[in-house]
Write a protein that holds these residues in place. Structure first.
Motif, PDB file in Angstrom:
ATOM      1  N   CYS A  21       0.842  -1.198   0.000  1.00  0.00           N
ATOM      2  CA  CYS A  21       0.000   0.000   0.000  1.00  0.00           C
ATOM      3  C   CYS A  21       0.879   1.249   0.000  1.00  0.00           C
ATOM      4  CB  CYS A  21      -0.919  -0.011   1.213  1.00  0.00           C
ATOM      5  SG  CYS A  21      -2.028   1.430   1.326  1.00  0.00           S
ATOM      6  N   LYS A  22       1.905   1.282   0.831  1.00  0.00           N
ATOM      7  CA  LYS A  22       2.794   2.445   0.891  1.00  0.00           C
ATOM      8  C   LYS A  22       3.558   2.613  -0.419  1.00  0.00           C
ATOM      9  CE  LYS A  22       4.614   1.288   4.979  1.00  0.00           C
ATOM     10  NZ  LYS A  22       5.428   1.365   6.235  1.00  0.00           N
ATOM     11  N   ALA A  23       3.957   1.511  -1.016  1.00  0.00           N
ATOM     12  CA  ALA A  23       4.683   1.589  -2.290  1.00  0.00           C
ATOM     13  C   ALA A  23       3.804   2.187  -3.385  1.00  0.00           C
ATOM     14  CB  ALA A  23       5.164   0.196  -2.700  1.00  0.00           C
ATOM     15  N   ILE A  24       2.544   1.746  -3.438  1.00  0.00           N
ATOM     16  CA  ILE A  24       1.621   2.262  -4.450  1.00  0.00           C
ATOM     17  C   ILE A  24       1.301   3.724  -4.189  1.00  0.00           C
ATOM     18  CG2 ILE A  24      -0.743   2.070  -5.345  1.00  0.00           C
ATOM     19  CD1 ILE A  24      -0.486  -0.972  -4.927  1.00  0.00           C
ATOM     20  N   LEU A  25       1.151   4.089  -2.927  1.00  0.00           N
ATOM     21  CA  LEU A  25       0.887   5.486  -2.590  1.00  0.00           C
ATOM     22  C   LEU A  25       2.032   6.393  -3.046  1.00  0.00           C
ATOM     23  CD1 LEU A  25      -0.654   5.160   0.990  1.00  0.00           C
ATOM     24  CD2 LEU A  25      -1.821   5.993  -1.058  1.00  0.00           C
ATOM     25  N   LEU A  26       3.272   6.002  -2.757  1.00  0.00           N
ATOM     26  CA  LEU A  26       4.416   6.835  -3.141  1.00  0.00           C
ATOM     27  C   LEU A  26       4.515   6.958  -4.657  1.00  0.00           C
ATOM     28  CD1 LEU A  26       7.296   5.843  -0.674  1.00  0.00           C
ATOM     29  CD2 LEU A  26       5.787   7.836  -0.605  1.00  0.00           C
ATOM     30  N   GLY A  27       4.357   5.855  -5.374  1.00  0.00           N
ATOM     31  CA  GLY A  27       4.411   5.911  -6.829  1.00  0.00           C
ATOM     32  C   GLY A  27       3.307   6.774  -7.401  1.00  0.00           C
ATOM     33  N   SER A  28       2.110   6.670  -6.821  1.00  0.00           N
ATOM     34  CA  SER A  28       0.975   7.456  -7.295  1.00  0.00           C
ATOM     35  C   SER A  28       1.145   8.939  -6.991  1.00  0.00           C
ATOM     36  CB  SER A  28      -0.323   6.951  -6.646  1.00  0.00           C
ATOM     37  OG  SER A  28      -0.616   5.625  -7.020  1.00  0.00           O
ATOM     38  N   LEU A  29       1.729   9.260  -5.838  1.00  0.00           N
ATOM     39  CA  LEU A  29       1.922  10.658  -5.484  1.00  0.00           C
ATOM     40  C   LEU A  29       2.924  11.337  -6.416  1.00  0.00           C
ATOM     41  CD1 LEU A  29       1.904  10.363  -1.592  1.00  0.00           C
ATOM     42  CD2 LEU A  29       0.147  11.387  -3.039  1.00  0.00           C
ATOM     43  N   LEU A  30       3.883  10.585  -6.924  1.00  0.00           N
ATOM     44  CA  LEU A  30       4.784  11.116  -7.944  1.00  0.00           C
ATOM     45  C   LEU A  30       4.059  11.250  -9.282  1.00  0.00           C
ATOM     46  CD1 LEU A  30       8.037   9.144  -7.086  1.00  0.00           C
ATOM     47  CD2 LEU A  30       7.815  11.640  -7.122  1.00  0.00           C
ATOM     48  N   GLY A  31       3.010  10.455  -9.455  1.00  0.00           N
ATOM     49  CA  GLY A  31       2.256  10.458 -10.701  1.00  0.00           C
ATOM     50  C   GLY A  31       0.952  11.217 -10.604  1.00  0.00           C
ATOM     51  N   ASP A  32      -0.171  10.485 -10.664  1.00  0.00           N
ATOM     52  CA  ASP A  32      -1.486  11.116 -10.774  1.00  0.00           C
ATOM     53  C   ASP A  32      -2.205  11.319  -9.447  1.00  0.00           C
ATOM     54  OD1 ASP A  32      -1.259  11.243 -13.534  1.00  0.00           O
ATOM     55  OD2 ASP A  32      -2.158   9.262 -13.836  1.00  0.00           O
ATOM     56  N   GLY A  33      -1.645  10.874  -8.349  1.00  0.00           N
ATOM     57  CA  GLY A  33      -2.340  10.942  -7.068  1.00  0.00           C
ATOM     58  C   GLY A  33      -1.968  12.163  -6.249  1.00  0.00           C
ATOM     59  N   SER A  34      -2.718  12.393  -5.175  1.00  0.00           N
ATOM     60  CA  SER A  34      -2.424  13.496  -4.272  1.00  0.00           C
ATOM     61  C   SER A  34      -2.988  13.208  -2.884  1.00  0.00           C
ATOM     62  CB  SER A  34      -3.010  14.817  -4.801  1.00  0.00           C
ATOM     63  OG  SER A  34      -4.427  14.743  -4.860  1.00  0.00           O
ATOM     64  N   LEU A  35      -2.410  13.860  -1.889  1.00  0.00           N
ATOM     65  CA  LEU A  35      -2.905  13.826  -0.514  1.00  0.00           C
ATOM     66  C   LEU A  35      -3.417  15.214  -0.164  1.00  0.00           C
ATOM     67  CD1 LEU A  35      -0.161  11.787   1.390  1.00  0.00           C
ATOM     68  CD2 LEU A  35      -2.535  11.086   1.038  1.00  0.00           C
ATOM     69  N   LYS A  36      -4.585  15.268   0.493  1.00  0.00           N
ATOM     70  CA  LYS A  36      -5.156  16.558   0.866  1.00  0.00           C
ATOM     71  C   LYS A  36      -5.820  16.446   2.240  1.00  0.00           C
ATOM     72  CE  LYS A  36      -6.060  17.976  -3.923  1.00  0.00           C
ATOM     73  NZ  LYS A  36      -7.087  18.412  -4.911  1.00  0.00           N
ATOM     74  N   ILE A  37      -5.767  17.548   2.981  1.00  0.00           N
ATOM     75  CA  ILE A  37      -6.454  17.643   4.258  1.00  0.00           C
ATOM     76  C   ILE A  37      -7.549  18.690   4.115  1.00  0.00           C
ATOM     77  CG2 ILE A  37      -6.263  18.175   6.712  1.00  0.00           C
ATOM     78  CD1 ILE A  37      -3.369  17.294   6.626  1.00  0.00           C
ATOM     79  N   TYR A  38      -8.792  18.263   4.282  1.00  0.00           N
ATOM     80  CA  TYR A  38      -9.922  19.160   4.141  1.00  0.00           C
ATOM     81  C   TYR A  38     -10.523  19.491   5.509  1.00  0.00           C
ATOM     82  CZ  TYR A  38      -9.856  18.083  -0.857  1.00  0.00           C
ATOM     83  OH  TYR A  38      -9.484  17.950  -2.168  1.00  0.00           O
ATOM     84  N   ASN A 119      14.066   7.483  -0.851  1.00  0.00           N
ATOM     85  CA  ASN A 119      14.736   6.236  -0.492  1.00  0.00           C
ATOM     86  C   ASN A 119      13.760   5.095  -0.209  1.00  0.00           C
ATOM     87  OD1 ASN A 119      17.319   7.299  -0.733  1.00  0.00           O
ATOM     88  ND2 ASN A 119      17.448   7.890   1.418  1.00  0.00           N
ATOM     89  N   PHE A 120      12.500   5.427   0.034  1.00  0.00           N
ATOM     90  CA  PHE A 120      11.506   4.396   0.330  1.00  0.00           C
ATOM     91  C   PHE A 120      10.775   3.902  -0.915  1.00  0.00           C
ATOM     92  CE2 PHE A 120      12.168   6.441   4.424  1.00  0.00           C
ATOM     93  CZ  PHE A 120      12.244   5.346   5.275  1.00  0.00           C
ATOM     94  N   LEU A 121      11.087   4.460  -2.073  1.00  0.00           N
ATOM     95  CA  LEU A 121      10.500   3.956  -3.311  1.00  0.00           C
ATOM     96  C   LEU A 121      10.996   2.540  -3.574  1.00  0.00           C
ATOM     97  CD1 LEU A 121      10.869   7.012  -5.728  1.00  0.00           C
ATOM     98  CD2 LEU A 121       8.838   6.326  -4.453  1.00  0.00           C
ATOM     99  N   THR A 122      10.100   1.674  -3.981  1.00  0.00           N
ATOM    100  CA  THR A 122      10.431   0.289  -4.322  1.00  0.00           C
ATOM    101  C   THR A 122      10.254   0.101  -5.827  1.00  0.00           C
ATOM    102  OG1 THR A 122       8.158  -0.512  -4.094  1.00  0.00           O
ATOM    103  CG2 THR A 122       9.507  -0.400  -2.065  1.00  0.00           C
ATOM    104  N   PRO A 123      10.637  -1.055  -6.368  1.00  0.00           N
ATOM    105  CA  PRO A 123      10.344  -1.305  -7.784  1.00  0.00           C
ATOM    106  C   PRO A 123       8.859  -1.164  -8.112  1.00  0.00           C
ATOM    107  CG  PRO A 123      11.962  -2.882  -7.006  1.00  0.00           C
ATOM    108  CD  PRO A 123      11.506  -2.108  -5.799  1.00  0.00           C
TER     109      PRO A 123
END
Length: 268
Positions: A21-38, A119-123
């Motif tokens: 889950c963390k790996a996908i989150l990091l890859g997505s945040l570099l790509g099309d994803g985002s984190l927001k606090i509303y 450094n926490f990015l995985t393949p």
């Protein structure tokens, strides 16, 4: 990879989400994803949008993110003024773990590229980033990450990260655009053929080109060659990298890409 660096005691490693889950989150945040606090929420939510054409990829991704999802996370976004096509929208639950990630990689509500979290990015992270924002260009032999939102300094951090951690050389390219009445420079990461193949060899085993993903994202790995021997070598590498994908599907996808490229060249 970071074979001699102990990351287990770092704050990111202590976040109580699965490694995938963390790996996908990091890859997505570099790509099309985002984190927001509303407001009035105190915790962050993860957002991701994908086009209808990427349905298989989207379904696979949200299945892998089920630990941060709710019953209402998966939505279909209607056409807007920015896009005349429907899009899939995933909005996670507001979770403390996502706020912890937000506090590590965001500053003033903007993602900041810093080596301490790269450094926490995985393949798998790199695979998600490529599937989100990577493209094959230059007649099917070079690659680019569309990293327009990052500064020149952040691109330098990414360039060094790729070389030190993965032994992959990337080059920073400049795009000059006219926006809001002024000229502005944007930057992207470019990979020559050798570097692109090295990246693909790292990430292909981590992409399930079957089931949910099937072959809909296979085009992202179709390097094209006029030389028959070179083309056959790359087809063999794809067959090896995607053992669950039939060889005839790979060959058909490559032929389709060649036809599309040929038709495009006739138009220009």
């Amino acid at each position: 990879m970071l074979e001699f660096v102990n990351l287990s005691k770092k704050k990111f490693s202590q976040i109580s989400l699965s490694d995938s889950c963390k790996a996908i989150l990091l890859g997505s945040l570099l790509g099309d994803g985002s984190l927001k606090i509303y407001k009035p929420y105190k915790n962050a939510r993860f957002w991701i949008r994908h086009s209808i054409s990427q349905k298989d990829y989207y379904n696979w991704k949200i299945k892998e993110l089920k630990e941060i999802s709710t019953k209402k996370s998966n939505q279909l976004q209607k056409p807007s003024g920015y896009s005349q096509k429907e899009k899939f929208l995933f909005q996670s639950a507001a979770k403390e773990q996502l706020t912890e990630i937000y506090n590590i990689i965001y500053r003033k509500n903007r993602l900041r590229i810093r080596r301490k979290w790269l450094n926490f990015l995985t393949p798998l992270s790199l695979a998600i980033w490529w599937l989100d924002d990577g493209s094959i260009i230059d007649n099917g032999r070079r690659g680019v990450f569309c990293t327009d939102g990052f500064s020149k300094k952040e691109h330098e951090v990414l360039k060094r990260y790729f070389y030190v951690v993965w032994k992959i050389e990337v080059h920073i390219g400049v795009l000059k655009r006219f926006y809001n009445g002024q000229h502005k420079n944007y930057f992207r990461l470019y990979l020559k053929n050798t570097s692109l193949k090295k990246l693909f060899r790292i990430i292909m085993p981590h992409i399930p080109i079957s089931g949910y993903l099937m072959s809909s994202m296979l085009y992202k790995f179709c390097l094209l060659y006029k030389n028959t021997e070179l083309q056959e070598r790359w087809i063999s590498e794809m067959v090896f990298g995607f053992p669950n994908c039939k060889e005839n599907v790979i060959r058909e996808t490559i032929q389709l890409r060649k036809t599309q490229l040929k038709n495009f060249q006739k138009m220009i």
